[in-house]
Design a protein around this motif. Structure first.
Motif, PDB file in Angstrom:
ATOM      1  N   ASP A 118       0.164  27.525  44.137  1.00 26.07           N
ATOM      2  CA  ASP A 118      -0.059  26.326  44.587  1.00 26.07           C
ATOM      3  C   ASP A 118      -0.380  25.393  43.335  1.00 26.07           C
ATOM      4  OD1 ASP A 118      -0.334  27.115  47.369  1.00 26.07           O
ATOM      5  OD2 ASP A 118      -2.318  27.780  46.914  1.00 26.07           O
ATOM      6  N   ASP A 119       0.115  24.303  43.529  1.00 29.20           N
ATOM      7  CA  ASP A 119      -0.176  23.348  42.150  1.00 29.20           C
ATOM      8  C   ASP A 119      -1.515  23.012  41.862  1.00 29.20           C
ATOM      9  OD1 ASP A 119       0.518  21.337  40.581  1.00 29.20           O
ATOM     10  OD2 ASP A 119       1.068  19.833  41.742  1.00 29.20           O
ATOM     11  N   SER A 120      -1.946  23.431  40.758  1.00 30.40           N
ATOM     12  CA  SER A 120      -3.066  23.312  40.358  1.00 30.40           C
ATOM     13  C   SER A 120      -3.174  22.194  38.948  1.00 30.40           C
ATOM     14  CB  SER A 120      -3.831  24.827  39.722  1.00 30.40           C
ATOM     15  OG  SER A 120      -2.839  25.167  38.665  1.00 30.40           O
ATOM     16  N   LEU A 121      -2.322  21.634  38.903  1.00 30.00           N
ATOM     17  CA  LEU A 121      -2.415  20.330  37.874  1.00 30.00           C
ATOM     18  C   LEU A 121      -2.926  19.206  38.559  1.00 30.00           C
ATOM     19  CD1 LEU A 121       1.498  20.653  36.442  1.00 30.00           C
ATOM     20  CD2 LEU A 121      -0.855  21.579  35.513  1.00 30.00           C
ATOM     21  N   PHE A 122      -3.545  18.646  37.635  1.00 32.52           N
ATOM     22  CA  PHE A 122      -4.017  17.159  38.240  1.00 32.52           C
ATOM     23  C   PHE A 122      -3.048  16.072  38.184  1.00 32.52           C
ATOM     24  CE2 PHE A 122      -7.506  19.632  35.898  1.00 32.52           C
ATOM     25  CZ  PHE A 122      -8.637  19.610  37.133  1.00 32.52           C
ATOM     26  N   PRO A 123      -2.796  15.346  39.369  1.00 31.90           N
ATOM     27  CA  PRO A 123      -1.789  14.566  39.410  1.00 31.90           C
ATOM     28  C   PRO A 123      -1.669  13.383  38.329  1.00 31.90           C
ATOM     29  CG  PRO A 123      -3.208  14.447  41.173  1.00 31.90           C
ATOM     30  CD  PRO A 123      -3.704  15.599  40.510  1.00 31.90           C
ATOM     31  N   LEU A 124      -2.913  12.961  37.944  1.00 31.67           N
ATOM     32  CA  LEU A 124      -2.955  11.806  36.989  1.00 31.67           C
ATOM     33  C   LEU A 124      -2.867  12.198  35.319  1.00 31.67           C
ATOM     34  CD1 LEU A 124      -5.525   9.574  39.136  1.00 31.67           C
ATOM     35  CD2 LEU A 124      -2.914   9.674  39.140  1.00 31.67           C
ATOM     36  N   LEU A 125      -2.877  13.492  35.294  1.00 33.11           N
ATOM     37  CA  LEU A 125      -2.858  13.822  33.948  1.00 33.11           C
ATOM     38  C   LEU A 125      -1.322  14.370  33.490  1.00 33.11           C
ATOM     39  CD1 LEU A 125      -6.250  16.057  33.528  1.00 33.11           C
ATOM     40  CD2 LEU A 125      -5.770  13.793  33.052  1.00 33.11           C
ATOM     41  N   THR A 126      -1.158  14.525  32.180  1.00 36.22           N
ATOM     42  CA  THR A 126       0.231  14.881  31.749  1.00 36.22           C
ATOM     43  C   THR A 126      -0.052  16.198  31.455  1.00 36.22           C
ATOM     44  OG1 THR A 126      -0.456  14.543  29.423  1.00 36.22           O
ATOM     45  CG2 THR A 126       0.820  12.843  30.563  1.00 36.22           C
ATOM     46  N   VAL A 127       1.080  17.217  31.439  1.00 31.24           N
ATOM     47  CA  VAL A 127       0.903  18.294  31.012  1.00 31.24           C
ATOM     48  C   VAL A 127       0.033  18.670  30.044  1.00 31.24           C
ATOM     49  CG1 VAL A 127       2.183  20.736  30.318  1.00 31.24           C
ATOM     50  CG2 VAL A 127       3.189  19.153  32.177  1.00 31.24           C
ATOM     51  N   LYS A 128       0.258  18.225  28.888  1.00 28.39           N
ATOM     52  CA  LYS A 128      -0.722  18.136  27.772  1.00 28.39           C
ATOM     53  C   LYS A 128      -1.931  17.736  27.763  1.00 28.39           C
ATOM     54  CE  LYS A 128      -1.270  16.782  22.801  1.00 28.39           C
ATOM     55  NZ  LYS A 128      -0.715  15.585  21.827  1.00 28.39           N
ATOM     56  N   GLU A 129      -2.285  17.051  28.624  1.00 30.22           N
ATOM     57  CA  GLU A 129      -3.532  16.595  28.802  1.00 30.22           C
ATOM     58  C   GLU A 129      -4.349  17.674  29.919  1.00 30.22           C
ATOM     59  OE1 GLU A 129      -3.399  11.780  29.059  1.00 30.22           O
ATOM     60  OE2 GLU A 129      -2.987  12.998  30.795  1.00 30.22           O
ATOM     61  N   THR A 130      -3.512  18.387  30.647  1.00 28.40           N
ATOM     62  CA  THR A 130      -4.115  19.417  31.562  1.00 28.40           C
ATOM     63  C   THR A 130      -4.255  20.449  30.613  1.00 28.40           C
ATOM     64  OG1 THR A 130      -2.856  18.488  33.319  1.00 28.40           O
ATOM     65  CG2 THR A 130      -3.511  20.875  33.346  1.00 28.40           C
ATOM     66  N   LEU A 131      -3.392  20.801  29.768  1.00 26.63           N
ATOM     67  CA  LEU A 131      -3.602  22.026  29.028  1.00 26.63           C
ATOM     68  C   LEU A 131      -4.961  21.788  28.002  1.00 26.63           C
ATOM     69  CD1 LEU A 131      -0.079  22.752  27.670  1.00 26.63           C
ATOM     70  CD2 LEU A 131      -1.638  24.154  28.971  1.00 26.63           C
TER      71      LEU A 131
END
Length: 158
Positions: A118-131
């Motif tokens: 399942d997608d666990s990234l925050f939709p408003l954050l970039t990949v770098k911001e999520t990391l």
């Protein structure tokens, strides 16, 4: 687009490689009623246990792309949860080895990542911001260390 077979080198950083391996790994489903009966009454479970995994032997070596395939319900997610340390080794029979040593789940969770289906990234954050967000939650050392770690991981994927 063809996937790279080996991970790109990280400049200036010495990385430890890890080989992950299972030997005769089994995991059985036990109902709470069976556990209670066994603990309270000292009896064996009433019905034969249902194995989710039985005698699984596999290995994942550094620099290789490894796929786990099978039909729905075959135990792929359960295997990954055991390998990531989310399921306690006490509930599993067989061995999970990291570099030929028994896996310390707590330590391994700190040095590895597990991406769920399942997608666990925050939709408003970039990949770098999520990391960076994840690093701030999980790593000691403050914002500067977290930012350096997130930037290093970001570079691996770009």
């Amino acid at each position: 687009m063809e996937l790279p077979v080996k991970a790109p080198p990280v400049s200036g950083a010495q990385k430890t490689s890890y080989r992950l391996e299972t030997k005769n790994l089994s995991y059985k489903l036990c109902s709470k009623l069976d556990e209670l009966d066994f603990i309270c009454c000292g009896g064996a479970p009433r019905r034969s246990p249902r194995f989710i995994l039985r005698d699984v032997n596999c290995a994942a070596s550094p620099g290789e792309i490894t796929a786990i395939a099978g039909p729905s319900g075959a135990g792929k997610t359960t295997l990954l949860e055991i390998l990531s340390g989310k399921i306690s080794p006490r509930k599993v029979s067989g061995q999970v080895l990291v570099n030929s040593q028994p896996m310390n789940a707590r330590h391994f969770r700190r040095i590895s990542g597990y991406v769920t289906q399942d997608d666990s990234l925050f939709p408003l954050l970039t990949v770098k911001e999520t990391l960076l967000y994840s690093a701030l939650l999980r790593l000691p050392g403050g914002k500067k260390d977290a930012a350096n770690r997130a930037w290093t991981q970001h570079q691996l994927f770009m």
